[in-house]
Write a protein that holds these residues in place. Structure first.
Motif, mmCIF file in Angstrom:
data_model
loop_
_atom_site.group_PDB
_atom_site.id
_atom_site.type_symbol
_atom_site.label_atom_id
_atom_site.label_comp_id
_atom_site.label_asym_id
_atom_site.label_seq_id
_atom_site.Cartn_x
_atom_site.Cartn_y
_atom_site.Cartn_z
ATOM 1 N N TRP A 251 0.655 -1.353 0.164
ATOM 2 C CA TRP A 251 -0.026 0.099 0.103
ATOM 3 C C TRP A 251 0.804 1.305 -0.208
ATOM 4 O O TRP A 251 1.835 1.338 0.518
ATOM 5 C CB TRP A 251 -0.857 0.056 1.311
ATOM 6 C CG TRP A 251 -1.728 -1.225 1.209
ATOM 7 C CD1 TRP A 251 -2.142 -2.097 0.403
ATOM 8 C CD2 TRP A 251 -2.671 -1.379 2.431
ATOM 9 N NE1 TRP A 251 -3.090 -2.967 0.537
ATOM 10 C CE2 TRP A 251 -3.481 -2.723 1.979
ATOM 11 C CE3 TRP A 251 -2.924 -1.073 3.712
ATOM 12 C CZ2 TRP A 251 -4.396 -3.224 2.905
ATOM 13 C CZ3 TRP A 251 -3.927 -1.590 4.618
ATOM 14 C CH2 TRP A 251 -4.548 -2.576 3.947
ATOM 15 N N GLY B 147 0.071 -1.789 4.689
ATOM 16 C CA GLY B 147 -0.186 -3.297 4.553
ATOM 17 C C GLY B 147 0.030 -3.611 2.885
ATOM 18 O O GLY B 147 0.629 -2.874 2.377
ATOM 19 N N GLU B 148 -0.568 -4.621 2.566
ATOM 20 C CA GLU B 148 -0.169 -5.221 1.037
ATOM 21 C C GLU B 148 -1.487 -5.855 0.694
ATOM 22 O O GLU B 148 -2.180 -6.385 1.545
ATOM 23 C CB GLU B 148 1.056 -5.948 0.831
ATOM 24 C CG GLU B 148 0.827 -7.239 1.754
ATOM 25 C CD GLU B 148 2.176 -8.203 1.648
ATOM 26 O OE1 GLU B 148 3.072 -7.591 1.382
ATOM 27 O OE2 GLU B 148 2.026 -9.535 1.685
ATOM 28 N N THR B 149 -1.423 -5.965 -0.715
ATOM 29 C CA THR B 149 -2.857 -6.524 -1.313
ATOM 30 C C THR B 149 -2.303 -7.607 -2.403
ATOM 31 O O THR B 149 -1.377 -7.271 -3.163
ATOM 32 C CB THR B 149 -3.604 -5.646 -2.136
ATOM 33 O OG1 THR B 149 -4.217 -4.506 -0.982
ATOM 34 C CG2 THR B 149 -4.741 -6.424 -2.825
ATOM 35 N N ALA C 298 -5.986 -9.022 1.879
ATOM 36 C CA ALA C 298 -5.239 -7.824 2.064
ATOM 37 C C ALA C 298 -4.683 -8.426 3.511
ATOM 38 O O ALA C 298 -5.510 -8.953 4.225
ATOM 39 C CB ALA C 298 -6.187 -6.657 2.158
ATOM 40 N N THR C 299 -3.712 -7.942 3.678
ATOM 41 C CA THR C 299 -2.931 -8.064 5.039
ATOM 42 C C THR C 299 -2.710 -6.710 5.413
ATOM 43 O O THR C 299 -1.896 -5.766 4.956
ATOM 44 C CB THR C 299 -1.364 -8.642 4.977
ATOM 45 O OG1 THR C 299 -1.385 -9.880 4.137
ATOM 46 C CG2 THR C 299 -0.635 -8.802 6.173
ATOM 47 N N ILE C 300 -3.464 -6.240 6.749
ATOM 48 C CA ILE C 300 -3.347 -5.186 7.399
ATOM 49 C C ILE C 300 -2.182 -5.285 8.646
ATOM 50 O O ILE C 300 -2.293 -6.136 9.425
ATOM 51 C CB ILE C 300 -4.784 -4.730 7.989
ATOM 52 C CG1 ILE C 300 -5.831 -4.909 6.918
ATOM 53 C CG2 ILE C 300 -4.490 -3.439 8.590
ATOM 54 C CD1 ILE C 300 -7.128 -4.606 7.346
ATOM 55 N N ALA C 301 -1.291 -4.325 8.239
ATOM 56 C CA ALA C 301 -0.044 -4.275 9.147
ATOM 57 C C ALA C 301 0.244 -3.451 10.197
ATOM 58 O O ALA C 301 0.670 -3.413 11.274
ATOM 59 C CB ALA C 301 1.249 -4.396 8.460
ATOM 60 N N ARG C 302 -1.025 -2.248 10.354
ATOM 61 C CA ARG C 302 -0.790 -1.365 11.109
ATOM 62 C C ARG C 302 -2.172 -0.492 10.933
ATOM 63 O O ARG C 302 -2.790 -0.527 9.976
ATOM 64 C CB ARG C 302 0.394 -0.228 10.844
ATOM 65 C CG ARG C 302 0.465 0.663 9.772
ATOM 66 C CD ARG C 302 1.652 1.688 9.705
ATOM 67 N NE ARG C 302 1.510 2.298 8.750
ATOM 68 C CZ ARG C 302 2.443 3.079 8.167
ATOM 69 N NH1 ARG C 302 4.011 2.831 8.803
ATOM 70 N NH2 ARG C 302 2.673 4.109 7.655
ATOM 71 N N ALA D 251 -0.949 -7.972 13.046
ATOM 72 C CA ALA D 251 -1.430 -8.105 11.690
ATOM 73 C C ALA D 251 -2.602 -9.057 11.524
ATOM 74 O O ALA D 251 -2.738 -9.914 12.189
ATOM 75 C CB ALA D 251 -0.374 -8.284 10.794
ATOM 76 N N GLN E 104 -5.295 -10.807 7.951
ATOM 77 C CA GLN E 104 -5.475 -10.946 6.735
ATOM 78 C C GLN E 104 -6.986 -11.205 6.503
ATOM 79 O O GLN E 104 -7.743 -11.886 7.012
ATOM 80 C CB GLN E 104 -4.825 -12.326 6.355
ATOM 81 C CG GLN E 104 -4.602 -12.477 4.820
ATOM 82 C CD GLN E 104 -4.125 -13.680 4.524
ATOM 83 O OE1 GLN E 104 -4.282 -15.007 4.908
ATOM 84 N NE2 GLN E 104 -2.770 -13.592 3.874
#
Length: 200
Positions: free
Chosen positions: A16, A21-23, A45-49, A107, A109
């Motif tokens: 992102w 995070g990342e998708t 999606a991985t939400i990291a913060r 985190a 997912q």
């Protein structure tokens, strides 16, 4: 008819812009369409913060917690305050709503499904036992826990945890068979909206 198997681990991650995070995109239709032109889209999606969700005007969204403790979702207008902390429990909201996500514990997912409101609608189902999925021109299957056998009209697929398939084209009816009573699968059905409904 297009049927595309996939494994989540093999999907290329896209970080992102805000670094939160990342998708991993599973499918975007039409293929190659940008954020303002897709008809429907599904991704992991991985939400990291903590941070704000992207805004998608005229898009309906469904998110499902796959792994982790989850997030608290709050809209800036105060109308949404939802703890996405129960795995495999779909939560739907409008893409134009300004949402802030606060991680509950580390985190997490999620599966995200987005459909452009004037053309498409989605239904996200949790499947835990043998059943037949009603015919639909487009959709997606994702095995979350256990192994699954997906039997189609002419093709059969073995899906293991973290793998799945998506299809587009001819109406398709799937027979879904789990390996045991602990298995879980997400079935996403995409249907076209009749644009003539409500017109004189």
């Amino acid at each position: 008819m297009t049927i595309t198997p996939f494994a989540v681990a093999d999907l290329a991650p896209s970080p992102w812009k805000n670094g939160g995070g990342e998708t991993r995109e599973i499918v975007c239709q039409p293929a190659g369409a940008g954020a303002d032109a897709f008809g429907w889209r599904a991704s992991i999606a991985t939400i990291a913060r903590d941070g704000a969700f992207s805004i998608f005007p005229d898009v309906d969204r469904v998110t499902v917690l796959l792994r982790g403790a989850g997030v608290r979702l709050r809209s800036t207008d105060g109308l949404i305050d939802h703890r996405l902390d129960a795995p495999l429990t779909p939560f739907a909201f409008a893409g134009e709503v300004e949402i802030d996500a606060e991680l509950l514990e580390g985190a997490c997912q999620d599966l995200n499904v987005m459909t452009r409101r004037d053309g498409w609608r989605s239904e996200v189902r949790v499947v835990r036992h043998e059943q037949n999925l009603a015919a639909s021109d487009q959709g997606l299957l994702l095995a979350v826990d256990g192994d699954w056998r997906a039997e189609g009209v002419a093709q059969n697929f073995q899906l293991t945890s973290g793998s799945g398939l998506w299809w587009q084209g001819q109406t398709r009816c799937w027979s879904l068979q789990p390996s045991d009573n602990q298995a879980a699968l997400l079935a996403v059905v995409i249907d076209a909206v009749d644009r003539e409904v409500g017109l004189a």
